[in-house]
Enzyme design. Sequence first.
Site, PDB file in Angstrom:
ATOM      1  N   ARG A 150      -7.496   3.328 -15.352  1.00 50.51           N
ATOM      2  CA  ARG A 150      -7.805   4.674 -15.842  1.00 50.51           C
ATOM      3  C   ARG A 150      -8.183   4.673 -17.312  1.00 50.51           C
ATOM      4  O   ARG A 150      -9.094   5.348 -17.731  1.00 50.51           O
ATOM      5  CB  ARG A 150      -6.613   5.607 -15.605  1.00 50.51           C
ATOM      6  CG  ARG A 150      -6.428   5.934 -14.134  1.00 50.51           C
ATOM      7  CD  ARG A 150      -5.037   6.381 -13.841  1.00 50.51           C
ATOM      8  NE  ARG A 150      -4.069   5.326 -14.153  1.00 50.51           N
ATOM      9  CZ  ARG A 150      -2.781   5.405 -13.918  1.00 50.51           C
ATOM     10  NH1 ARG A 150      -2.291   6.485 -13.401  1.00 50.51           N
ATOM     11  NH2 ARG A 150      -1.984   4.401 -14.208  1.00 50.51           N
ATOM     12  N   SER A 226      -2.880 -11.510  10.589  1.00 42.18           N
ATOM     13  CA  SER A 226      -2.005 -10.631  11.383  1.00 42.18           C
ATOM     14  C   SER A 226      -2.323  -9.180  11.066  1.00 42.18           C
ATOM     15  O   SER A 226      -2.245  -8.774   9.910  1.00 42.18           O
ATOM     16  CB  SER A 226      -0.535 -10.890  11.051  1.00 42.18           C
ATOM     17  OG  SER A 226      -0.201 -12.191  11.432  1.00 42.18           O
ATOM     18  N   GLU A 330      -0.825  -4.168   8.843  1.00 47.66           N
ATOM     19  CA  GLU A 330      -0.800  -4.912   7.569  1.00 47.66           C
ATOM     20  C   GLU A 330      -2.095  -4.637   6.820  1.00 47.66           C
ATOM     21  O   GLU A 330      -2.138  -4.626   5.605  1.00 47.66           O
ATOM     22  CB  GLU A 330      -0.791  -6.431   7.836  1.00 47.66           C
ATOM     23  CG  GLU A 330       0.462  -7.013   8.387  1.00 47.66           C
ATOM     24  CD  GLU A 330       1.379  -7.539   7.305  1.00 47.66           C
ATOM     25  OE1 GLU A 330       1.129  -7.254   6.121  1.00 47.66           O
ATOM     26  OE2 GLU A 330       2.362  -8.198   7.658  1.00 47.66           O
TER      27      GLU A 330
END
Length: 341
Positions: A150, A226, A330
Site C-alpha cells: 500500500r 493437493s 488448499e
Amino acid sequence: MPLVFSLNVPLAPMTTLKVGGPAKYFAEIRTEEEVQEAFRFAREKNLPVFVLGGGSNIVIADAGFPGLVLRNELKGFREEGEADGKVLVAAASGEDWDALVVYAVDRNLAGIENMSGVPGTVGSAPVQNVACYGQSVSEVIREVRGVDMRTGERKVPGRYFVTEVVVALAPGGKVNLSSYQDVAKYAESLDHAPSLMEVRQAILAIRAKKGMTVLPEHEVFQSVGSFFKNPAVSRELFEKTRIKIETEGGPGCEGNWFWEQGDKVKMAAACLLERSGFPKGQALGKVGISPKHSLAVVNLGGATAAEVAGFVKSVRAAVREKFGVELEPEAEAVGFAEAPW
Ligand SMILES: Cc1cc2nc3c(=O)[nH]c(=O)nc-3n(C[C@H](O)[C@H](O)[C@H](O)COP(=O)(O)OP(=O)(O)OC[C@H]3O[C@@H](n4cnc5c(N)ncnc54)[C@H](O)[C@@H]3O)c2cc1C
C-alpha cells in the site's frame, strides 16, 4: 529503463493447472525498485495487485485478473554469516524453491532437503507455509523481507511483496532420520548414513511416483498438488464418520487415516474422497483426480477454470452428503467475482 506494463497477457501458461484468462496489466519484476514502481502504477490507476510466483497453488478465473499481475523474477542467493550455529542463507524471492534446496544440499546445509521438488518460488514459501515429508519452512525461516503493497515502504514484516527470505540451515549435513518415516526406512536400506543429496534423491523418487513434481524428467500432471486440506472435525463427527468407514469397508482408508489434533480429530481427505465416489483416476469430462495421487485435481487437457471449479464443487458435495464433512481447498482462487467452489 522504465518498467514495461503489458496488456491482456495470458496467465494460464504461467500456472501449473493451466487454466484461466489474461492479466489486464502485467509486468515482470527484476529489482526491488521495480516493485516500488509497479505499486505506484497500481495506486495511480487504482488497480488490485496480484504477485505471481510459480503459479503452482492458484486457480485463475476464466475472465482473468482485472488488475496488475507482477511476475516475480527477483534472483540470487547470498550467505549472511552464522547465528546460533546455523548458516544464514538469503534467497531472492523469485528463485525456485527447489533451487534453494539444491543450493543448500550442495553445501551440506541441512533443514530443507525433505522439501525437495516442491514447485513454486521462494517468496511464496512463507506465504503458503510450505511443508512436506516431516519438514516445514516455518522451522527454518529467520526473516522475511518485503515491500509494503500500500505504501511502497520497505518493511519487515507487514503486508508486502516478499522480496527476500532468510533461512537458517545446519552445517555438517546431518540427516534428521526421525523427520519422516520413509526417509528412515530408506536410510536402513543403505550401508552408510545417508547424505543430504541421497535424501533429496529419495524424496524426488517418492514425489515422482505420486506425480507430485513439475520437473521435466518426471511425468507431470496439470494440477496444484493437493487440492484439499485434511479436515479437522469434532470428536462426535469423527465417530460417526469412523463407524461409516469401518462398517462399509473397501479401499482408500488403509493405514493411519485419522489422528488427534487438540480437541479435534484430523482425517485424511484422501480416504473421504475415495469413499465418496472420487477414487484416484476418477474423471468428469476434462477434470479428474490424478491416477497417482488421491488429492490432486487434474486438468486432463483443455479444461476451463469453471470446469475445475465445477469438479471441486462435485467432490465437496459428495463428501458433505456422505459424511457431513466440509472439505476446504488448499488452492487459492484468483480473479473470481465470487467464491467459485
Ligand atoms: C505437483 C505439486 C506438488 C506440490 N507439493 C506441495 C508440497 O509438498 N507441500 C506444499 O506445501 N505445497 C505443495 N504444492 C503447492 C505449491 O507448490 C506451494 O503452495 C508453493 O509454495 C506455491 O508457490 P508459487 O510460487 O507457485 O505460488 P503461486 O501459486 O504463484 O502463489 C501462491 C500465493 O502466494 C502469493 N505469493 C507468491 N509470491 C509472493 C511474493 N513474492 N510475495 C507475496 N506473496 C506472494 C501469491 O500472491 C498467492 O497468493 C505443490 C504444488 C504442485 C503443483
